[in-house]
Design an enzyme around this catalytic site. Structure first.
Site: not given
Ligand code: AGP
Length: 610
Positions: A490, A483, A74, A487, A605, A100-101, A27, A506, A2
């Site tokens: 997401e 990767e 969040w 992307k 994030k 937060n947490g 966040r 396979h 958060c």
């Molecule tokens: C990547 O596009 C994502 N937002 C997510 O997988 C991110 O890479 C992952 O949560 C790790 O975050 P960090 O690099 O801040 O540890």
């Protein structure tokens, strides 16, 4: 994950709070709220959805006061409702708290409080924290002591920030394993979960440590450590400029940050390259004896950072001849890994606050490993708990989908591989020099990849409605395939899938349909023929092939419906280039699908909960 912001000063807090929350919205953006202490009256305003809804709710209302706290959520415990939004208050509204947490023992605490007559209006662990602080505040009469007492009874990872109606000139914050900074202004002070929230007002911050409690007034930031000793933390000046956390002329942070990659690479490379083109890792110096002490390297990370580690593993093994293991952080801790003082542990994290990665790092340290971290946020928890830090200089990455952090993390792995190879003598001078020249040429080559944009926009327009997209590749290309797939998932919510090209036959090839898109990376000269065979296998089953290849390798076109060409380069460094068209493809597909690109649904994030 958060966002938290607090203000104490001569002005009315609400604009500081709302503007701060808008900078923290990446966040977490399920709901948001503020609580202002208007000379003894706690006023709370909360709304579901983006901060804009909170702004609309408050409208022209002037909440007054000089102390306030804000939060953007969040959801972890309890659905996305106004009742579950923060700030939470105690039953008589004389105390407000944001968090937060997670409070892991909140159910037990809630039952105890309910047995004492406390009534709850939400499903959150935060309201339990609020009621616990309120209970101790009524007993002890001191807000700092009340927060300390409550924290001693709560298990989990959290930051708490509270204001009390009878304390119209102060707020108190406590940190345990979630990010918190205290910012020193000219005639005011603030707390926040991230630099972005305060950059507009001040760049001088204290990094709050685990177990610290902070008492903030207009004139003073008083910090107590976990032994309740008043302590002076270092005042840090943040180097980021305010615009860095702004979209500028771009429609989305994601596109801006894709385009910032050449600068991020240049910045990060220049800090570790000497005049005579030697890699010098300031803060990570190691002698041959020290390096020889380690019999393996273990890379641990999450998401995109993990994908950078996949490429890092290959390049370190190939160039420095050191065995490298890699694991996702959320799995690493629970498999009783073989880690000891002969292990060199590399944690990778853009935010430096990812709970899974932080806990994995702690586990490795407990087992005696030496920890190097590759981190983008200076002073973040992962950085502070590592033995050595290799900072990426990508600048603040706001879009939830990581792009420029990924390429700068890759670069750090290339530099580590060359540095280790140089120490161990596993690379010739000629090859070392050639590799360094390749890295120096990357920013210009990424710029050249941007020339693909009009073509990629057309591809997105043609295929944005394809619901099945596979990314395949071999060797370094397979790392980028993972990767590229993340992307697309997401930001466009397409059920994308990545797999090593040789693995398709396979089982997974059973999924091929005429409308299936297969994005095939074929940049590895040494594996080109094998990759083409795999492309032919899926094409024979009517998949639509979009390939990524090096300029000049036009033979690929015979096996593809479309081809995206990247500038020529060494096989090892091609991920720095081949990822760019995949980032752009994900962006434009998401745009055509009218997705919320910078703040995708269900994501945040920085994932500061396990
Ligand atoms: C990547 O596009 C994502 N937002 C997510 O997988 C991110 O890479 C992952 O949560 C790790 O975050 P960090 O690099 O801040 O540890």
């Amino acid at each position: 994950m958060c966002g938290i912001v607090g203000y104490v000063g001569p002005n009315e807090p609400q604009n500081f709070l709302i503007e701060g929350l808008e900078k923290l919205e990446y966040r977490g953006y399920d709901s948001a709220g503020v609580a202002v202490n208007d000379n003894g009256e706690i006023k709370v305003r909360k709304a579901v959805g983006p901060i804009a809804n909170l702004r609309k709710l408050i409208g022209d209302e002037n909440l007054g006061g000089h102390v306030g706290i804000g939060h953007t959520r969040w959801a972890t415990h309890g659905g996305v409702t106004v009742a579950n939004a923060h700030p939470h208050t105690n039953m008589d509204g004389s105390l407000a708290l944001v968090h937060n947490g997670t409070v892991e023992n909140y159910i037990e605490l809630k039952e105890q409080l309910q047995a004492e007559g406390v009534r709850f209006v939400s499903d959150t662990d935060t309201e339990v924290a609020c009621m616990l602080v309120s209970k101790h505040y009524k007993e002890l009469g001191d807000l700092k002591e009340a927060i300390d007492k409550a924290a001693s009874e709560m298990e989990g990872t959290y930051v708490l920030v509270a204001v009390a109606a009878d304390k119209p000139d102060m707020l108190v914050a406590h940190r345990r394993n979630a990010p918190l900074i205290a910012a020193k202004g000219k005639d005011f002070n603030m707390v926040a979960s991230d630099f972005c929230a305060i950059l507009k007002h001040t760049k001088d911050v204290y990094l709050i440590e685990n177990g610290d409690t902070v008492v903030l007034t207009q004139d003073a930031i008083t910090i107590y450590d976990e032994k309740d000793q008043q302590i002076e933390r270092d005042l840090m000046h943040i180097g980021w400029d305010v615009d860095a956390a702004d979209k500028g002329e771009y429609e989305h942070f994601m596109l801006k940050e894709i385009h910032e990659q050449p600068k991020g690479i240049e910045e990060t490379l220049s800090r570790s390259l000497t005049e005579d083109n030697r890699i010098k890792l300031y803060g990570i110096e190691m002698t041959a004896e020290e390096l020889d002490k380690y019999n393996k390297i273990v890379i641990v990370a999450c998401g995109t950072a993990y994908h950078a580690g996949l490429a890092g593993q290959r390049v370190i093994e190939k160039v420095a001849k050191i065995p490298v293991e890699i694991d996702v952080a959320s799995e690493f801790r629970y498999r009783d890994p073989f880690i000891d003082d002969k292990t060199l542990f590399i944690a990778v994290s853009q935010s430096g606050e990812t709970a899974d990665t932080l806990e994995a790092l702690r586990e490795a340290k407990k087992k005696g490993a030496h920890v190097i971290s590759i981190v983008n946020v200076v002073g973040s928890s992962v950085a502070r708990e590592s033995d050595q830090v290799f900072y990426t200089f990508a600048g603040p990455e706001i879009s939830v989908a990581s792009t420029k952090a990924y390429t700068t993390q890759l670069l750090c792995f290339y530099m580590l591989a060359l540095y280790f190879a140089d120490i161990k003598g596993t690379i010739t001078e000629e090859d070392y020099a050639d590799f360094v020249e390749e890295l120096k040429a990357i920013p210009a080559k990424i710029e050249k990849c941007f020339e693909l944009e009009p073509f990629i926009k057309r591809l997105a327009a043609d295929y944005y409605d394809r619901e099945q997209v596979f990314f395949i590749g071999r060797g370094m290309d397979s790392c980028v395939a993972f990767e590229g797939s993340l992307k697309l998932k997401e930001v466009s919510y397409i059920s994308s899938f990545a797999i090593a090209a040789g693995e398709m036959k396979h089982g997974t090839i059973a999924l091929m349909e005429p409308r299936t898109i297969v994005i095939a990376l074929a940049t590895q000269d040494a594996l080109f023929d094998k990759t083409v065979s795999n492309i032919q296998e899926v094409r024979a089953r009517n998949a639509h092939i979009i390939s990524v290849a090096k300029e000049g390798n036009i033979s690929i076109e015979a096996h593809s419906n479309e081809t995206m060409y990247i500038p020529n380069c060494r096989d090892e460094v091609s991920p720095l280039l081949s990822v760019v068209p995949l980032q752009l493809y994900a962006y434009f597909v998401a745009k055509d699908r009218k997705c919320e690109i910078d703040k995708p649904r269900n994501l945040a994030k920085s994932v500061t909960v396990e």
